[in-house]
Design an enzyme around this catalytic site. Structure first.
Site, PDB file in Angstrom:
ATOM      1  N   ASP A 188      -5.537   2.258  -3.925  1.00  0.00           N
ATOM      2  CA  ASP A 188      -6.939   2.123  -3.077  1.00  0.00           C
ATOM      3  C   ASP A 188      -7.018   3.530  -2.229  1.00  0.00           C
ATOM      4  O   ASP A 188      -8.313   3.389  -1.500  1.00  0.00           O
ATOM      5  CB  ASP A 188      -6.945   0.945  -2.541  1.00  0.00           C
ATOM      6  CG  ASP A 188      -5.992   0.842  -1.229  1.00  0.00           C
ATOM      7  OD1 ASP A 188      -5.071   1.873  -1.044  1.00  0.00           O
ATOM      8  OD2 ASP A 188      -5.743  -0.213  -0.660  1.00  0.00           O
ATOM      9  N   SER A 245       0.843  -1.163   0.034  1.00  0.00           N
ATOM     10  CA  SER A 245       0.021  -0.121  -0.027  1.00  0.00           C
ATOM     11  C   SER A 245       0.900   0.981  -0.019  1.00  0.00           C
ATOM     12  O   SER A 245       1.702   1.658  -0.822  1.00  0.00           O
ATOM     13  CB  SER A 245      -0.868  -0.164   1.265  1.00  0.00           C
ATOM     14  OG  SER A 245      -1.885   0.950   1.050  1.00  0.00           O
ATOM     15  N   ASP A 274      -2.157   6.416  -4.050  1.00  0.00           N
ATOM     16  CA  ASP A 274      -1.086   5.377  -3.444  1.00  0.00           C
ATOM     17  C   ASP A 274      -0.696   4.391  -4.251  1.00  0.00           C
ATOM     18  O   ASP A 274      -1.316   4.235  -5.406  1.00  0.00           O
ATOM     19  CB  ASP A 274      -1.299   5.075  -2.168  1.00  0.00           C
ATOM     20  CG  ASP A 274      -2.446   4.089  -2.193  1.00  0.00           C
ATOM     21  OD1 ASP A 274      -3.336   3.832  -2.995  1.00  0.00           O
ATOM     22  OD2 ASP A 274      -2.496   3.257  -1.070  1.00  0.00           O
ATOM     23  N   ASP A 316      -0.779   1.208  -4.707  1.00  0.00           N
ATOM     24  CA  ASP A 316      -1.881   0.224  -5.307  1.00  0.00           C
ATOM     25  C   ASP A 316      -3.363   0.640  -5.417  1.00  0.00           C
ATOM     26  O   ASP A 316      -4.219   0.080  -5.738  1.00  0.00           O
ATOM     27  CB  ASP A 316      -1.934  -0.966  -4.142  1.00  0.00           C
ATOM     28  CG  ASP A 316      -2.810  -0.630  -3.037  1.00  0.00           C
ATOM     29  OD1 ASP A 316      -2.405   0.652  -2.728  1.00  0.00           O
ATOM     30  OD2 ASP A 316      -3.239  -1.495  -2.276  1.00  0.00           O
TER      31      ASP A 316
END
Length: 576
Positions: free
Chosen positions: A307, A144, A303, A305
């Site tokens: 999400d 993340s 960010d 990834d």
């Protein structure tokens, strides 16, 4: 086996490759580093793995990834899910493609089919793919928003959400049984493909995912009207958001989308940001420079990834760009959805808004204003995803929107995890709607404060690394349980919720009731004057987190009250 014995085994056992053994040989005189790498097995928590990349049992590497995947495979087989397969995605981080491939080949060696994305994809697209492909589980390799030295491994179940009870504890138990690498299976990629167990996926899933995103638009005509007027600056922070975010904005008709060139391409070294977190002001430095050059209305960052979404918006009164917290951007989207779905007659029956316990209490006021059910869950978007499943299985409510304070939200039920791609899309639509009224997002936020209350929230974290740090965090939580504060910043503590015991104790009457939520190492203090604070250890980093919420008489008053509560809580922790 002690950490030194484990270290020596990794240095000499031919099971580990030459590069691994050489990396470990280089630290042979650094006992502290050896201890940190080997004092424990990298913990497979209730969501999966996360840790620093490197050799050792307490590190992210192909061996710990295989070990975790073997435990997952054993659980899938026990659930008769072998034939359904597992979808796998990965982000731009160092070793992400390699870890994804190792996970797939371990599953394949256990007779479980893998559907692995050909290149990096956002985490929410993995959530969508699990459900679309009818898989028993999903894996996404990502850390993340953590610093560059980290990577991670998150597990999803067949509903598309990160694993929740009972699957989380059951998978954790299976992983714990894999005590030796001799128990781990793997196979060659060519052999796996020949057996029909290793399938690559890509554009066909992208197209379907895009269709689902665009279905969430409420006023596409407003976007078309404002397409030439609104200016958007976007940065994917070297992550997975670049292609899907630009595609969905383009297909909806947005014309003036400017991408930060220096941060456009995937790069796990994150060369322009030490900490690729859209919550951090430093992550926005290049984007804000471009925004000033282009006179942008809105500045967005996702960010690695994709999400989580960070936001800045121009304040026309001052000409400066104002930072929005996840609570603020989430409330703008939430109110837009509730208001416009009500106005257009597209609100489903028995609508529900879902938030975590540390998210802004403004959500309660907005839900009340539109007669929408407000449901609170524990910290972690997986619990919001779990609510969607429960609504569908029990035929109770219709999920409309869900959010958490940590810059994550989801509109619609195509996925079961937070999605920065849909957040970007909807926030740009919200900005277009307000621009058509002669307002900016900051104007809209001020109007909401005036209507619902000047809600202000904050977060303070303490980083405590290593074995000593972990012990210190446990000690701090124990002391706060045994000696709870009676007042903080002049606010009386009215009740204490201890989610590890499933108790809520009213400090005025002494009455003890249940929280109604799953067990978790979380303490929550209900305070007078509509204030609160909460403390919990991070589930993914060596940190303890303190959350705060107040309501002010004005924006300035709210900020002052928040600062006072923050200080009072940290002083209490320091003194105890």
């Amino acid at each position: 086996m002690g950490y030194l014995e484990e270290y020596k085994k990794w240095c000499t056992d031919s099971y580990f490759d030459e590069d691994t053994r050489a990396e470990l040989k280089a630290i042979e005189n650094d006992d502290k580093e050896i201890q940190d790498r080997f004092y424990r097995q990298l913990e497979f928590g209730t969501g999966g793995l996360r840790g620093v990349i490197g050799a050792g049992t307490n590190r992210m590497n192909i061996y710990t990834v295989r070990q975790a995947t073997q435990g997952l495979a054993n659980y899938i087989i026990s659930q008769d899910g072998k034939e359904k397969g597992v979808a796998i995605a990965f982000d731009s981080r160092i070793m992400s493609p390699e870890f994804a491939k190792e996970a797939a080949l371990c599953l394949n060696a256990n007779g479980i089919k893998s559907y692995i994305f050909e290149t990096l994809r956002p985490t929410p697209e993995l959530s969508f793919a699990v459900r679309h492909l009818g898989c028993i589980a999903g894996i996404v390799v990502t850390a993340s928003h953590n610093p560059r030295e980290y990577n991670g491994y998150k597990v999803y179940w067949e509903d598309g959400a990160q694993i929740t009870p009972p699957h989380d504890k059951n998978i954790l138990a299976e992983v714990a049984k894999v005590t030796d690498f001799s128990m781990v299976k793997t196979m060659g990629e060519a052999e796996a493909k020949a057996a029909g167990l290793h399938q690559m996926i890509g554009s066909e899933i992208d197209d379907l995912y895009m269709q689902e995103l665009k279905k969430q638009s409420i006023h596409p005509e407003v976007i078309r009207e404002q397409a030439d007027n609104i200016k958007i600056v976007y940065t994917p922070l070297h992550g997975t958001g670049n292609l899907p975010v630009r595609r969905v904005l383009s297909e909806l008709g947005f014309k003036n989308v400017y991408v930060v060139k220096e941060q456009e391409l995937p790069d796990g070294n994150f060369p322009t940001v030490a900490y690729p977190n859209p919550e951090s002001p430093k992550a926005f430095e290049l984007a804000l420079n471009l925004a000033k050059e282009k006179d942008a209305d809105i500045v967005l960052a996702t960010d690695p990834d994709a999400d989580r979404l960070g936001v800045y918006c121009k304040d026309t009164a001052s000409g400066e760009y104002v930072s929005f917290t996840g609570n603020m951007s989430g409330m703008l989207i939430a109110e837009y959805i509730l208001r416009e779905r009500t106005a257009t007659g597209t609100m489903p029956e028995h609508p529900a808004l879902v938030e975590t316990i540390v998210t802004t209490d403004m959500a309660k006021e907005i839900a009340r204003a539109y007669d929408v059910k407000l449901i609170e869950v524990l910290t972690g978007f997986k619990y919001i995803g779990e609510q969607i499943k429960n609504f569908e299985e029990e035929n109770t409510f219709h999920y409309v929107f869900g959010l958490e304070e940590s810059y994550g939200c989801l509109a619609g039920t195509y996925a079961r995890d937070k999605d920065a791609c849909i957040a970007v899309m909807l926030l740009c639509e919200v900005a277009s709607w307000y621009k058509s009224k002669g307002m900016t997002l900051w104007d809209a936020m001020l109007e909401m404060y005036g209507r619902y209350g000047f809600y202000q929230e904050g977060l303070e974290t303490m980083t405590l690394k290593g074995m000593d740090g972990a012990a210190r965090i446990l000690e701090m939580m124990a002391k706060m349980r045994s000696n709870p504060p009676k007042e903080l910043a002049g606010r009386k503590v009215l009740a204490v919720r201890d989610y590890s015991e499933d108790t809520r104790k009213d400090l005025t009457t002494g009455e003890v009731t249940k929280t109604g939520l799953p067990n978790s190492n979380v303490l929550y203090y209900e305070l007078s004057n509509r204030s609160w604070c909460c403390v919990r250890p991070s589930g993914t980093e060596p940190k303890i987190k303190f959350y705060f919420g107040v309501v002010g008489d004005s924006l300035e008053d709210g900020k002052e009250k928040l600062e006072a509560l923050n200080k009072a809580m940290l002083d209490y922790v320091e003194e105890n």
